[in-house]
Design an enzyme around this catalytic site. Sequence first.
Site, PDB file in Angstrom:
ATOM      1  N   VAL A 171      -5.955   5.673   6.746  1.00 52.09           N
ATOM      2  CA  VAL A 171      -5.214   4.982   5.677  1.00 52.09           C
ATOM      3  C   VAL A 171      -5.002   3.512   6.048  1.00 52.09           C
ATOM      4  CG1 VAL A 171      -3.140   5.050   4.228  1.00 52.09           C
ATOM      5  CG2 VAL A 171      -4.050   7.177   5.178  1.00 52.09           C
ATOM      6  N   ALA A 172      -4.910   3.238   7.338  1.00 46.19           N
ATOM      7  CA  ALA A 172      -4.665   1.860   7.805  1.00 46.19           C
ATOM      8  C   ALA A 172      -5.899   0.966   7.685  1.00 46.19           C
ATOM      9  CB  ALA A 172      -4.181   1.886   9.256  1.00 46.19           C
ATOM     10  N   ILE A 173      -6.932   1.442   6.996  1.00 49.97           N
ATOM     11  CA  ILE A 173      -8.179   0.671   6.868  1.00 49.97           C
ATOM     12  C   ILE A 173      -7.942  -0.682   6.194  1.00 49.97           C
ATOM     13  CG2 ILE A 173      -8.858   1.770   4.669  1.00 49.97           C
ATOM     14  CD1 ILE A 173     -11.228   0.719   7.529  1.00 49.97           C
ATOM     15  N   ASP A 174      -6.902  -0.768   5.345  1.00 50.84           N
ATOM     16  CA  ASP A 174      -6.641  -2.063   4.693  1.00 50.84           C
ATOM     17  C   ASP A 174      -6.188  -3.111   5.699  1.00 50.84           C
ATOM     18  OD1 ASP A 174      -4.203  -0.798   5.067  1.00 50.84           O
ATOM     19  OD2 ASP A 174      -3.300  -1.670   3.280  1.00 50.84           O
ATOM     20  N   VAL A 182      -0.898   3.815  11.278  1.00 47.91           N
ATOM     21  CA  VAL A 182      -0.095   2.864  12.062  1.00 47.91           C
ATOM     22  C   VAL A 182      -0.049   1.519  11.351  1.00 47.91           C
ATOM     23  CG1 VAL A 182      -0.742   3.940  14.255  1.00 47.91           C
ATOM     24  CG2 VAL A 182      -1.973   1.928  13.462  1.00 47.91           C
ATOM     25  N   LEU A 183       1.001   0.783  11.618  1.00 49.95           N
ATOM     26  CA  LEU A 183       1.078  -0.590  11.126  1.00 49.95           C
ATOM     27  C   LEU A 183       1.841  -1.432  12.131  1.00 49.95           C
ATOM     28  CD1 LEU A 183       0.693  -2.725   8.850  1.00 49.95           C
ATOM     29  CD2 LEU A 183       2.914  -2.025   7.964  1.00 49.95           C
ATOM     30  N   TYR A 233       1.083  -8.164  -7.073  1.00 50.39           N
ATOM     31  CA  TYR A 233       0.597  -8.210  -5.682  1.00 50.39           C
ATOM     32  C   TYR A 233      -0.302  -9.436  -5.537  1.00 50.39           C
ATOM     33  CZ  TYR A 233       2.012  -3.339  -4.761  1.00 50.39           C
ATOM     34  OH  TYR A 233       2.732  -2.196  -4.577  1.00 50.39           O
ATOM     35  N   SER A 272       2.451   3.186  -0.280  1.00 51.53           N
ATOM     36  CA  SER A 272       2.298   3.917   0.977  1.00 51.53           C
ATOM     37  C   SER A 272       2.652   5.395   0.770  1.00 51.53           C
ATOM     38  CB  SER A 272       3.194   3.321   2.065  1.00 51.53           C
ATOM     39  OG  SER A 272       2.686   2.074   2.480  1.00 51.53           O
ATOM     40  N   GLU A 324       4.357  -7.805  -2.429  1.00 54.07           N
ATOM     41  CA  GLU A 324       4.283  -7.292  -1.051  1.00 54.07           C
ATOM     42  C   GLU A 324       5.191  -8.026  -0.076  1.00 54.07           C
ATOM     43  OE1 GLU A 324       1.823  -8.861  -2.581  1.00 54.07           O
ATOM     44  OE2 GLU A 324       1.051 -10.452  -1.300  1.00 54.07           O
ATOM     45  N   LYS A 348      -2.760  -6.302  -9.641  1.00 54.70           N
ATOM     46  CA  LYS A 348      -3.577  -6.933  -8.596  1.00 54.70           C
ATOM     47  C   LYS A 348      -3.494  -8.454  -8.673  1.00 54.70           C
ATOM     48  CE  LYS A 348      -5.717  -4.909  -6.076  1.00 54.70           C
ATOM     49  NZ  LYS A 348      -5.214  -4.305  -4.794  1.00 54.70           N
ATOM     50  N   ARG A 355      -4.493   0.822 -12.864  1.00 53.68           N
ATOM     51  CA  ARG A 355      -3.041   0.722 -13.011  1.00 53.68           C
ATOM     52  C   ARG A 355      -2.701  -0.408 -13.987  1.00 53.68           C
ATOM     53  NH1 ARG A 355      -1.561  -0.042  -6.787  1.00 53.68           N
ATOM     54  NH2 ARG A 355      -3.535  -1.156  -6.954  1.00 53.68           N
ATOM     55  N   HIS A 358      -1.245 -10.926  -1.835  1.00 53.34           N
ATOM     56  CA  HIS A 358      -1.947 -10.905  -0.535  1.00 53.34           C
ATOM     57  C   HIS A 358      -2.666 -12.233  -0.286  1.00 53.34           C
ATOM     58  CE1 HIS A 358      -1.038  -6.677   0.015  1.00 53.34           C
ATOM     59  NE2 HIS A 358      -1.425  -6.445  -1.214  1.00 53.34           N
ATOM     60  N   ARG A 369      12.350   6.315  15.920  1.00 58.53           N
ATOM     61  CA  ARG A 369      11.678   6.870  14.740  1.00 58.53           C
ATOM     62  C   ARG A 369      11.335   8.355  14.953  1.00 58.53           C
ATOM     63  NH1 ARG A 369      11.634   6.907   9.515  1.00 58.53           N
ATOM     64  NH2 ARG A 369       9.627   7.464   8.609  1.00 58.53           N
TER      65      ARG A 369
HETATM   66  N1  NAD Z   1      -5.613   2.645   2.262  1.00 59.10           N
HETATM   67  C1  NAD Z   1      -4.662   2.490   1.347  1.00 59.10           C
HETATM   68  O1  NAD Z   1      -4.902   2.628   0.150  1.00 59.10           O
HETATM   69  C2  NAD Z   1      -3.278   2.174   1.779  1.00 59.10           C
HETATM   70  C3  NAD Z   1      -2.201   2.315   0.873  1.00 59.10           C
HETATM   71  C4  NAD Z   1      -0.897   2.064   1.350  1.00 59.10           C
HETATM   72  C5  NAD Z   1      -0.691   1.670   2.679  1.00 59.10           C
HETATM   73  N2  NAD Z   1      -1.785   1.519   3.515  1.00 59.10           N
HETATM   74  C6  NAD Z   1      -1.659   1.125   4.926  1.00 59.10           C
HETATM   75  O2  NAD Z   1      -1.177   2.190   5.721  1.00 59.10           O
HETATM   76  C7  NAD Z   1      -0.661   1.655   6.941  1.00 59.10           C
HETATM   77  C8  NAD Z   1       0.701   2.263   7.254  1.00 59.10           C
HETATM   78  O3  NAD Z   1       1.642   1.804   6.289  1.00 59.10           O
HETATM   79  P1  NAD Z   1       3.174   2.251   6.328  1.00 59.10           P
HETATM   80  O4  NAD Z   1       3.775   1.755   5.047  1.00 59.10           O
HETATM   81  O5  NAD Z   1       3.301   3.678   6.680  1.00 59.10           O
HETATM   82  O6  NAD Z   1       3.719   1.369   7.547  1.00 59.10           O
HETATM   83  P2  NAD Z   1       5.116   1.593   8.336  1.00 59.10           P
HETATM   84  O7  NAD Z   1       5.472   0.280   8.918  1.00 59.10           O
HETATM   85  O8  NAD Z   1       6.086   2.302   7.465  1.00 59.10           O
HETATM   86  O9  NAD Z   1       4.718   2.599   9.510  1.00 59.10           O
HETATM   87  C9  NAD Z   1       3.884   2.266  10.573  1.00 59.10           C
HETATM   88  C10 NAD Z   1       4.249   3.112  11.770  1.00 59.10           C
HETATM   89  O10 NAD Z   1       3.251   2.902  12.769  1.00 59.10           O
HETATM   90  C11 NAD Z   1       3.909   3.016  14.009  1.00 59.10           C
HETATM   91  N3  NAD Z   1       3.075   2.469  15.061  1.00 59.10           N
HETATM   92  C12 NAD Z   1       2.790   1.174  15.335  1.00 59.10           C
HETATM   93  N4  NAD Z   1       1.991   1.102  16.426  1.00 59.10           N
HETATM   94  C13 NAD Z   1       1.753   2.373  16.833  1.00 59.10           C
HETATM   95  C14 NAD Z   1       1.029   2.947  17.904  1.00 59.10           C
HETATM   96  N5  NAD Z   1       0.375   2.185  18.787  1.00 59.10           N
HETATM   97  N6  NAD Z   1       1.012   4.302  18.020  1.00 59.10           N
HETATM   98  C15 NAD Z   1       1.659   5.070  17.137  1.00 59.10           C
HETATM   99  N7  NAD Z   1       2.395   4.576  16.127  1.00 59.10           N
HETATM  100  C16 NAD Z   1       2.445   3.252  15.982  1.00 59.10           C
HETATM  101  C17 NAD Z   1       5.234   2.282  13.787  1.00 59.10           C
HETATM  102  O11 NAD Z   1       6.201   2.617  14.771  1.00 59.10           O
HETATM  103  C18 NAD Z   1       5.610   2.782  12.376  1.00 59.10           C
HETATM  104  O12 NAD Z   1       6.437   3.931  12.431  1.00 59.10           O
HETATM  105  C19 NAD Z   1      -0.631   0.129   6.706  1.00 59.10           C
HETATM  106  O13 NAD Z   1      -1.759  -0.454   7.293  1.00 59.10           O
HETATM  107  C20 NAD Z   1      -0.685   0.007   5.216  1.00 59.10           C
HETATM  108  O14 NAD Z   1      -1.184  -1.252   4.802  1.00 59.10           O
HETATM  109  C21 NAD Z   1      -3.044   1.758   3.072  1.00 59.10           C
END
Ligand code: NAD
Length: 372
Positions: A267-270, A239-240, A94, A134, A118, A75, A15, A96, A203
């Site tokens: 996806v939440a691996i970060d 989830v986040l 970004y 996201s 961020e 980055k 990017r 972090h 939600r």
């Molecule tokens: N791997 C990648 O390249 C990449 C890229 C972008 C974002 N991400 C990650 O993806 C994740 C999600 O990001 P987002 O922007 O959608 O966040 P967000 O805050 O928009 O959404 C998170 C959702 O998770 C829900 N949640 C929390 N605890 C929960 C549980 N116990 N059970 C069910 N749902 C639950 C929340 O209510 C919320 O709706 C983050 O960790 C973000 O850093 C990763």
Amino acid sequence: MRVGCLKEIKNHEYRVGLTPGAVREYVAHGHDVLIETGAGSGIGADDGAYIAAGAKIAATAGDVFSRSDMIVKVKEPQPQEWAQLREGQILYTYLHLAPDPEQTKGLLASGVTAVAYETVTDERGGLPLLAPMSEVAGRLAIQAGATALQKANGGRGILLGGVPGVLPAKVVVIGGGVVGVHAARMAAGLGADVTIIDRSLPRLRQLDELFAGRVNTVYSTIDALEHEVFAADLVIGAVLIPGAAAPKLVTREMLSGMQKGAVIVDVAIDQGGCFETSHATTHSDPTYEVDGIVHYCVANMPGAVPVTSTQALNNATLVHGLALADRGLRAIAEDRHLRNGLNVHRGRVTSAPVAGALGYEVATLEAILNVA
Ligand SMILES: NC(=O)c1ccc[n+]([C@@H]2O[C@H](COP(=O)([O-])OP(=O)(O)OC[C@H]3O[C@@H](n4cnc5c(N)ncnc54)[C@H](O)[C@@H]3O)[C@@H](O)[C@H]2O)c1
């Protein structure tokens, strides 16, 4: 102001901080723009495209560092980059910083004014410069999951949309935020049977309205999670919990209840991942298998589609970038959302979460304004 943009040097980062279209906007605001040669090669934008947009081309990164008042990147700066930053210069990228004490030290030593994408906020309490990535990751999660579900790739050998006379695949999305909603939209668009699980009832109500019955919504409990995950062909972890590591919602034990060849895209691996068996992978080797379940856990998913990601990022960063170029520190002082983005200023940490995480004293707004 002279605005500089560098070629990203982090591994596999394609990017770029400014598209030629963004350059035109800065030039229209009366700014000079300096682009490092080749900066746009990862998105197919050559030096000529930047020159046509009104930029000048710098032969080296050193030129961009020494001649720019503000630097726009993607980055976080790498050690050889932060060594070239200086007091009075604005860095917009970004960062972090909370888990990165070395970079924080480097930025503090440089004296630079660093605004982190961020942590910039908006009126609705969201993180508008994080959201586009996201959105990309959520949509890409379904493409990645669909590919991994193919037999030759270790998956069950099931087509997401089925065909007439054959049921579609069952996709379960855990977390109905930005990633979750975009994943659900793609999966539903391909004809899959989609369920979103979230622990926020408001939600779930929103999602129910948004998808008008096309997607199922389920309240998150251990029981519900087990029921849905055991029946799923593809599970998306989205989830986040802001500021915290992702909760491990799917345990290793639960994998044995899943269908062999089912696919997990975490996806939440970060943030550590929401499956106990997840560990970060890369685009060059994105999947691995545990107990017959295919795991895809790429930590920088948007990097796979730099053309889309760069455009989406520029759309989100442009307004604040122009404000910084137009008004410098005054823009930060006058806009509380941009101020939330300010992490480091003239050797002081200005973000409370970063200061808390790394043991620094946080500089107050008054201190910032005094030196501004
Ligand atoms: N791997 C990648 O390249 C990449 C890229 C972008 C974002 N991400 C990650 O993806 C994740 C999600 O990001 P987002 O922007 O959608 O966040 P967000 O805050 O928009 O959404 C998170 C959702 O998770 C829900 N949640 C929390 N605890 C929960 C549980 N116990 N059970 C069910 N749902 C639950 C929340 O209510 C919320 O709706 C983050 O960790 C973000 O850093 C990763």
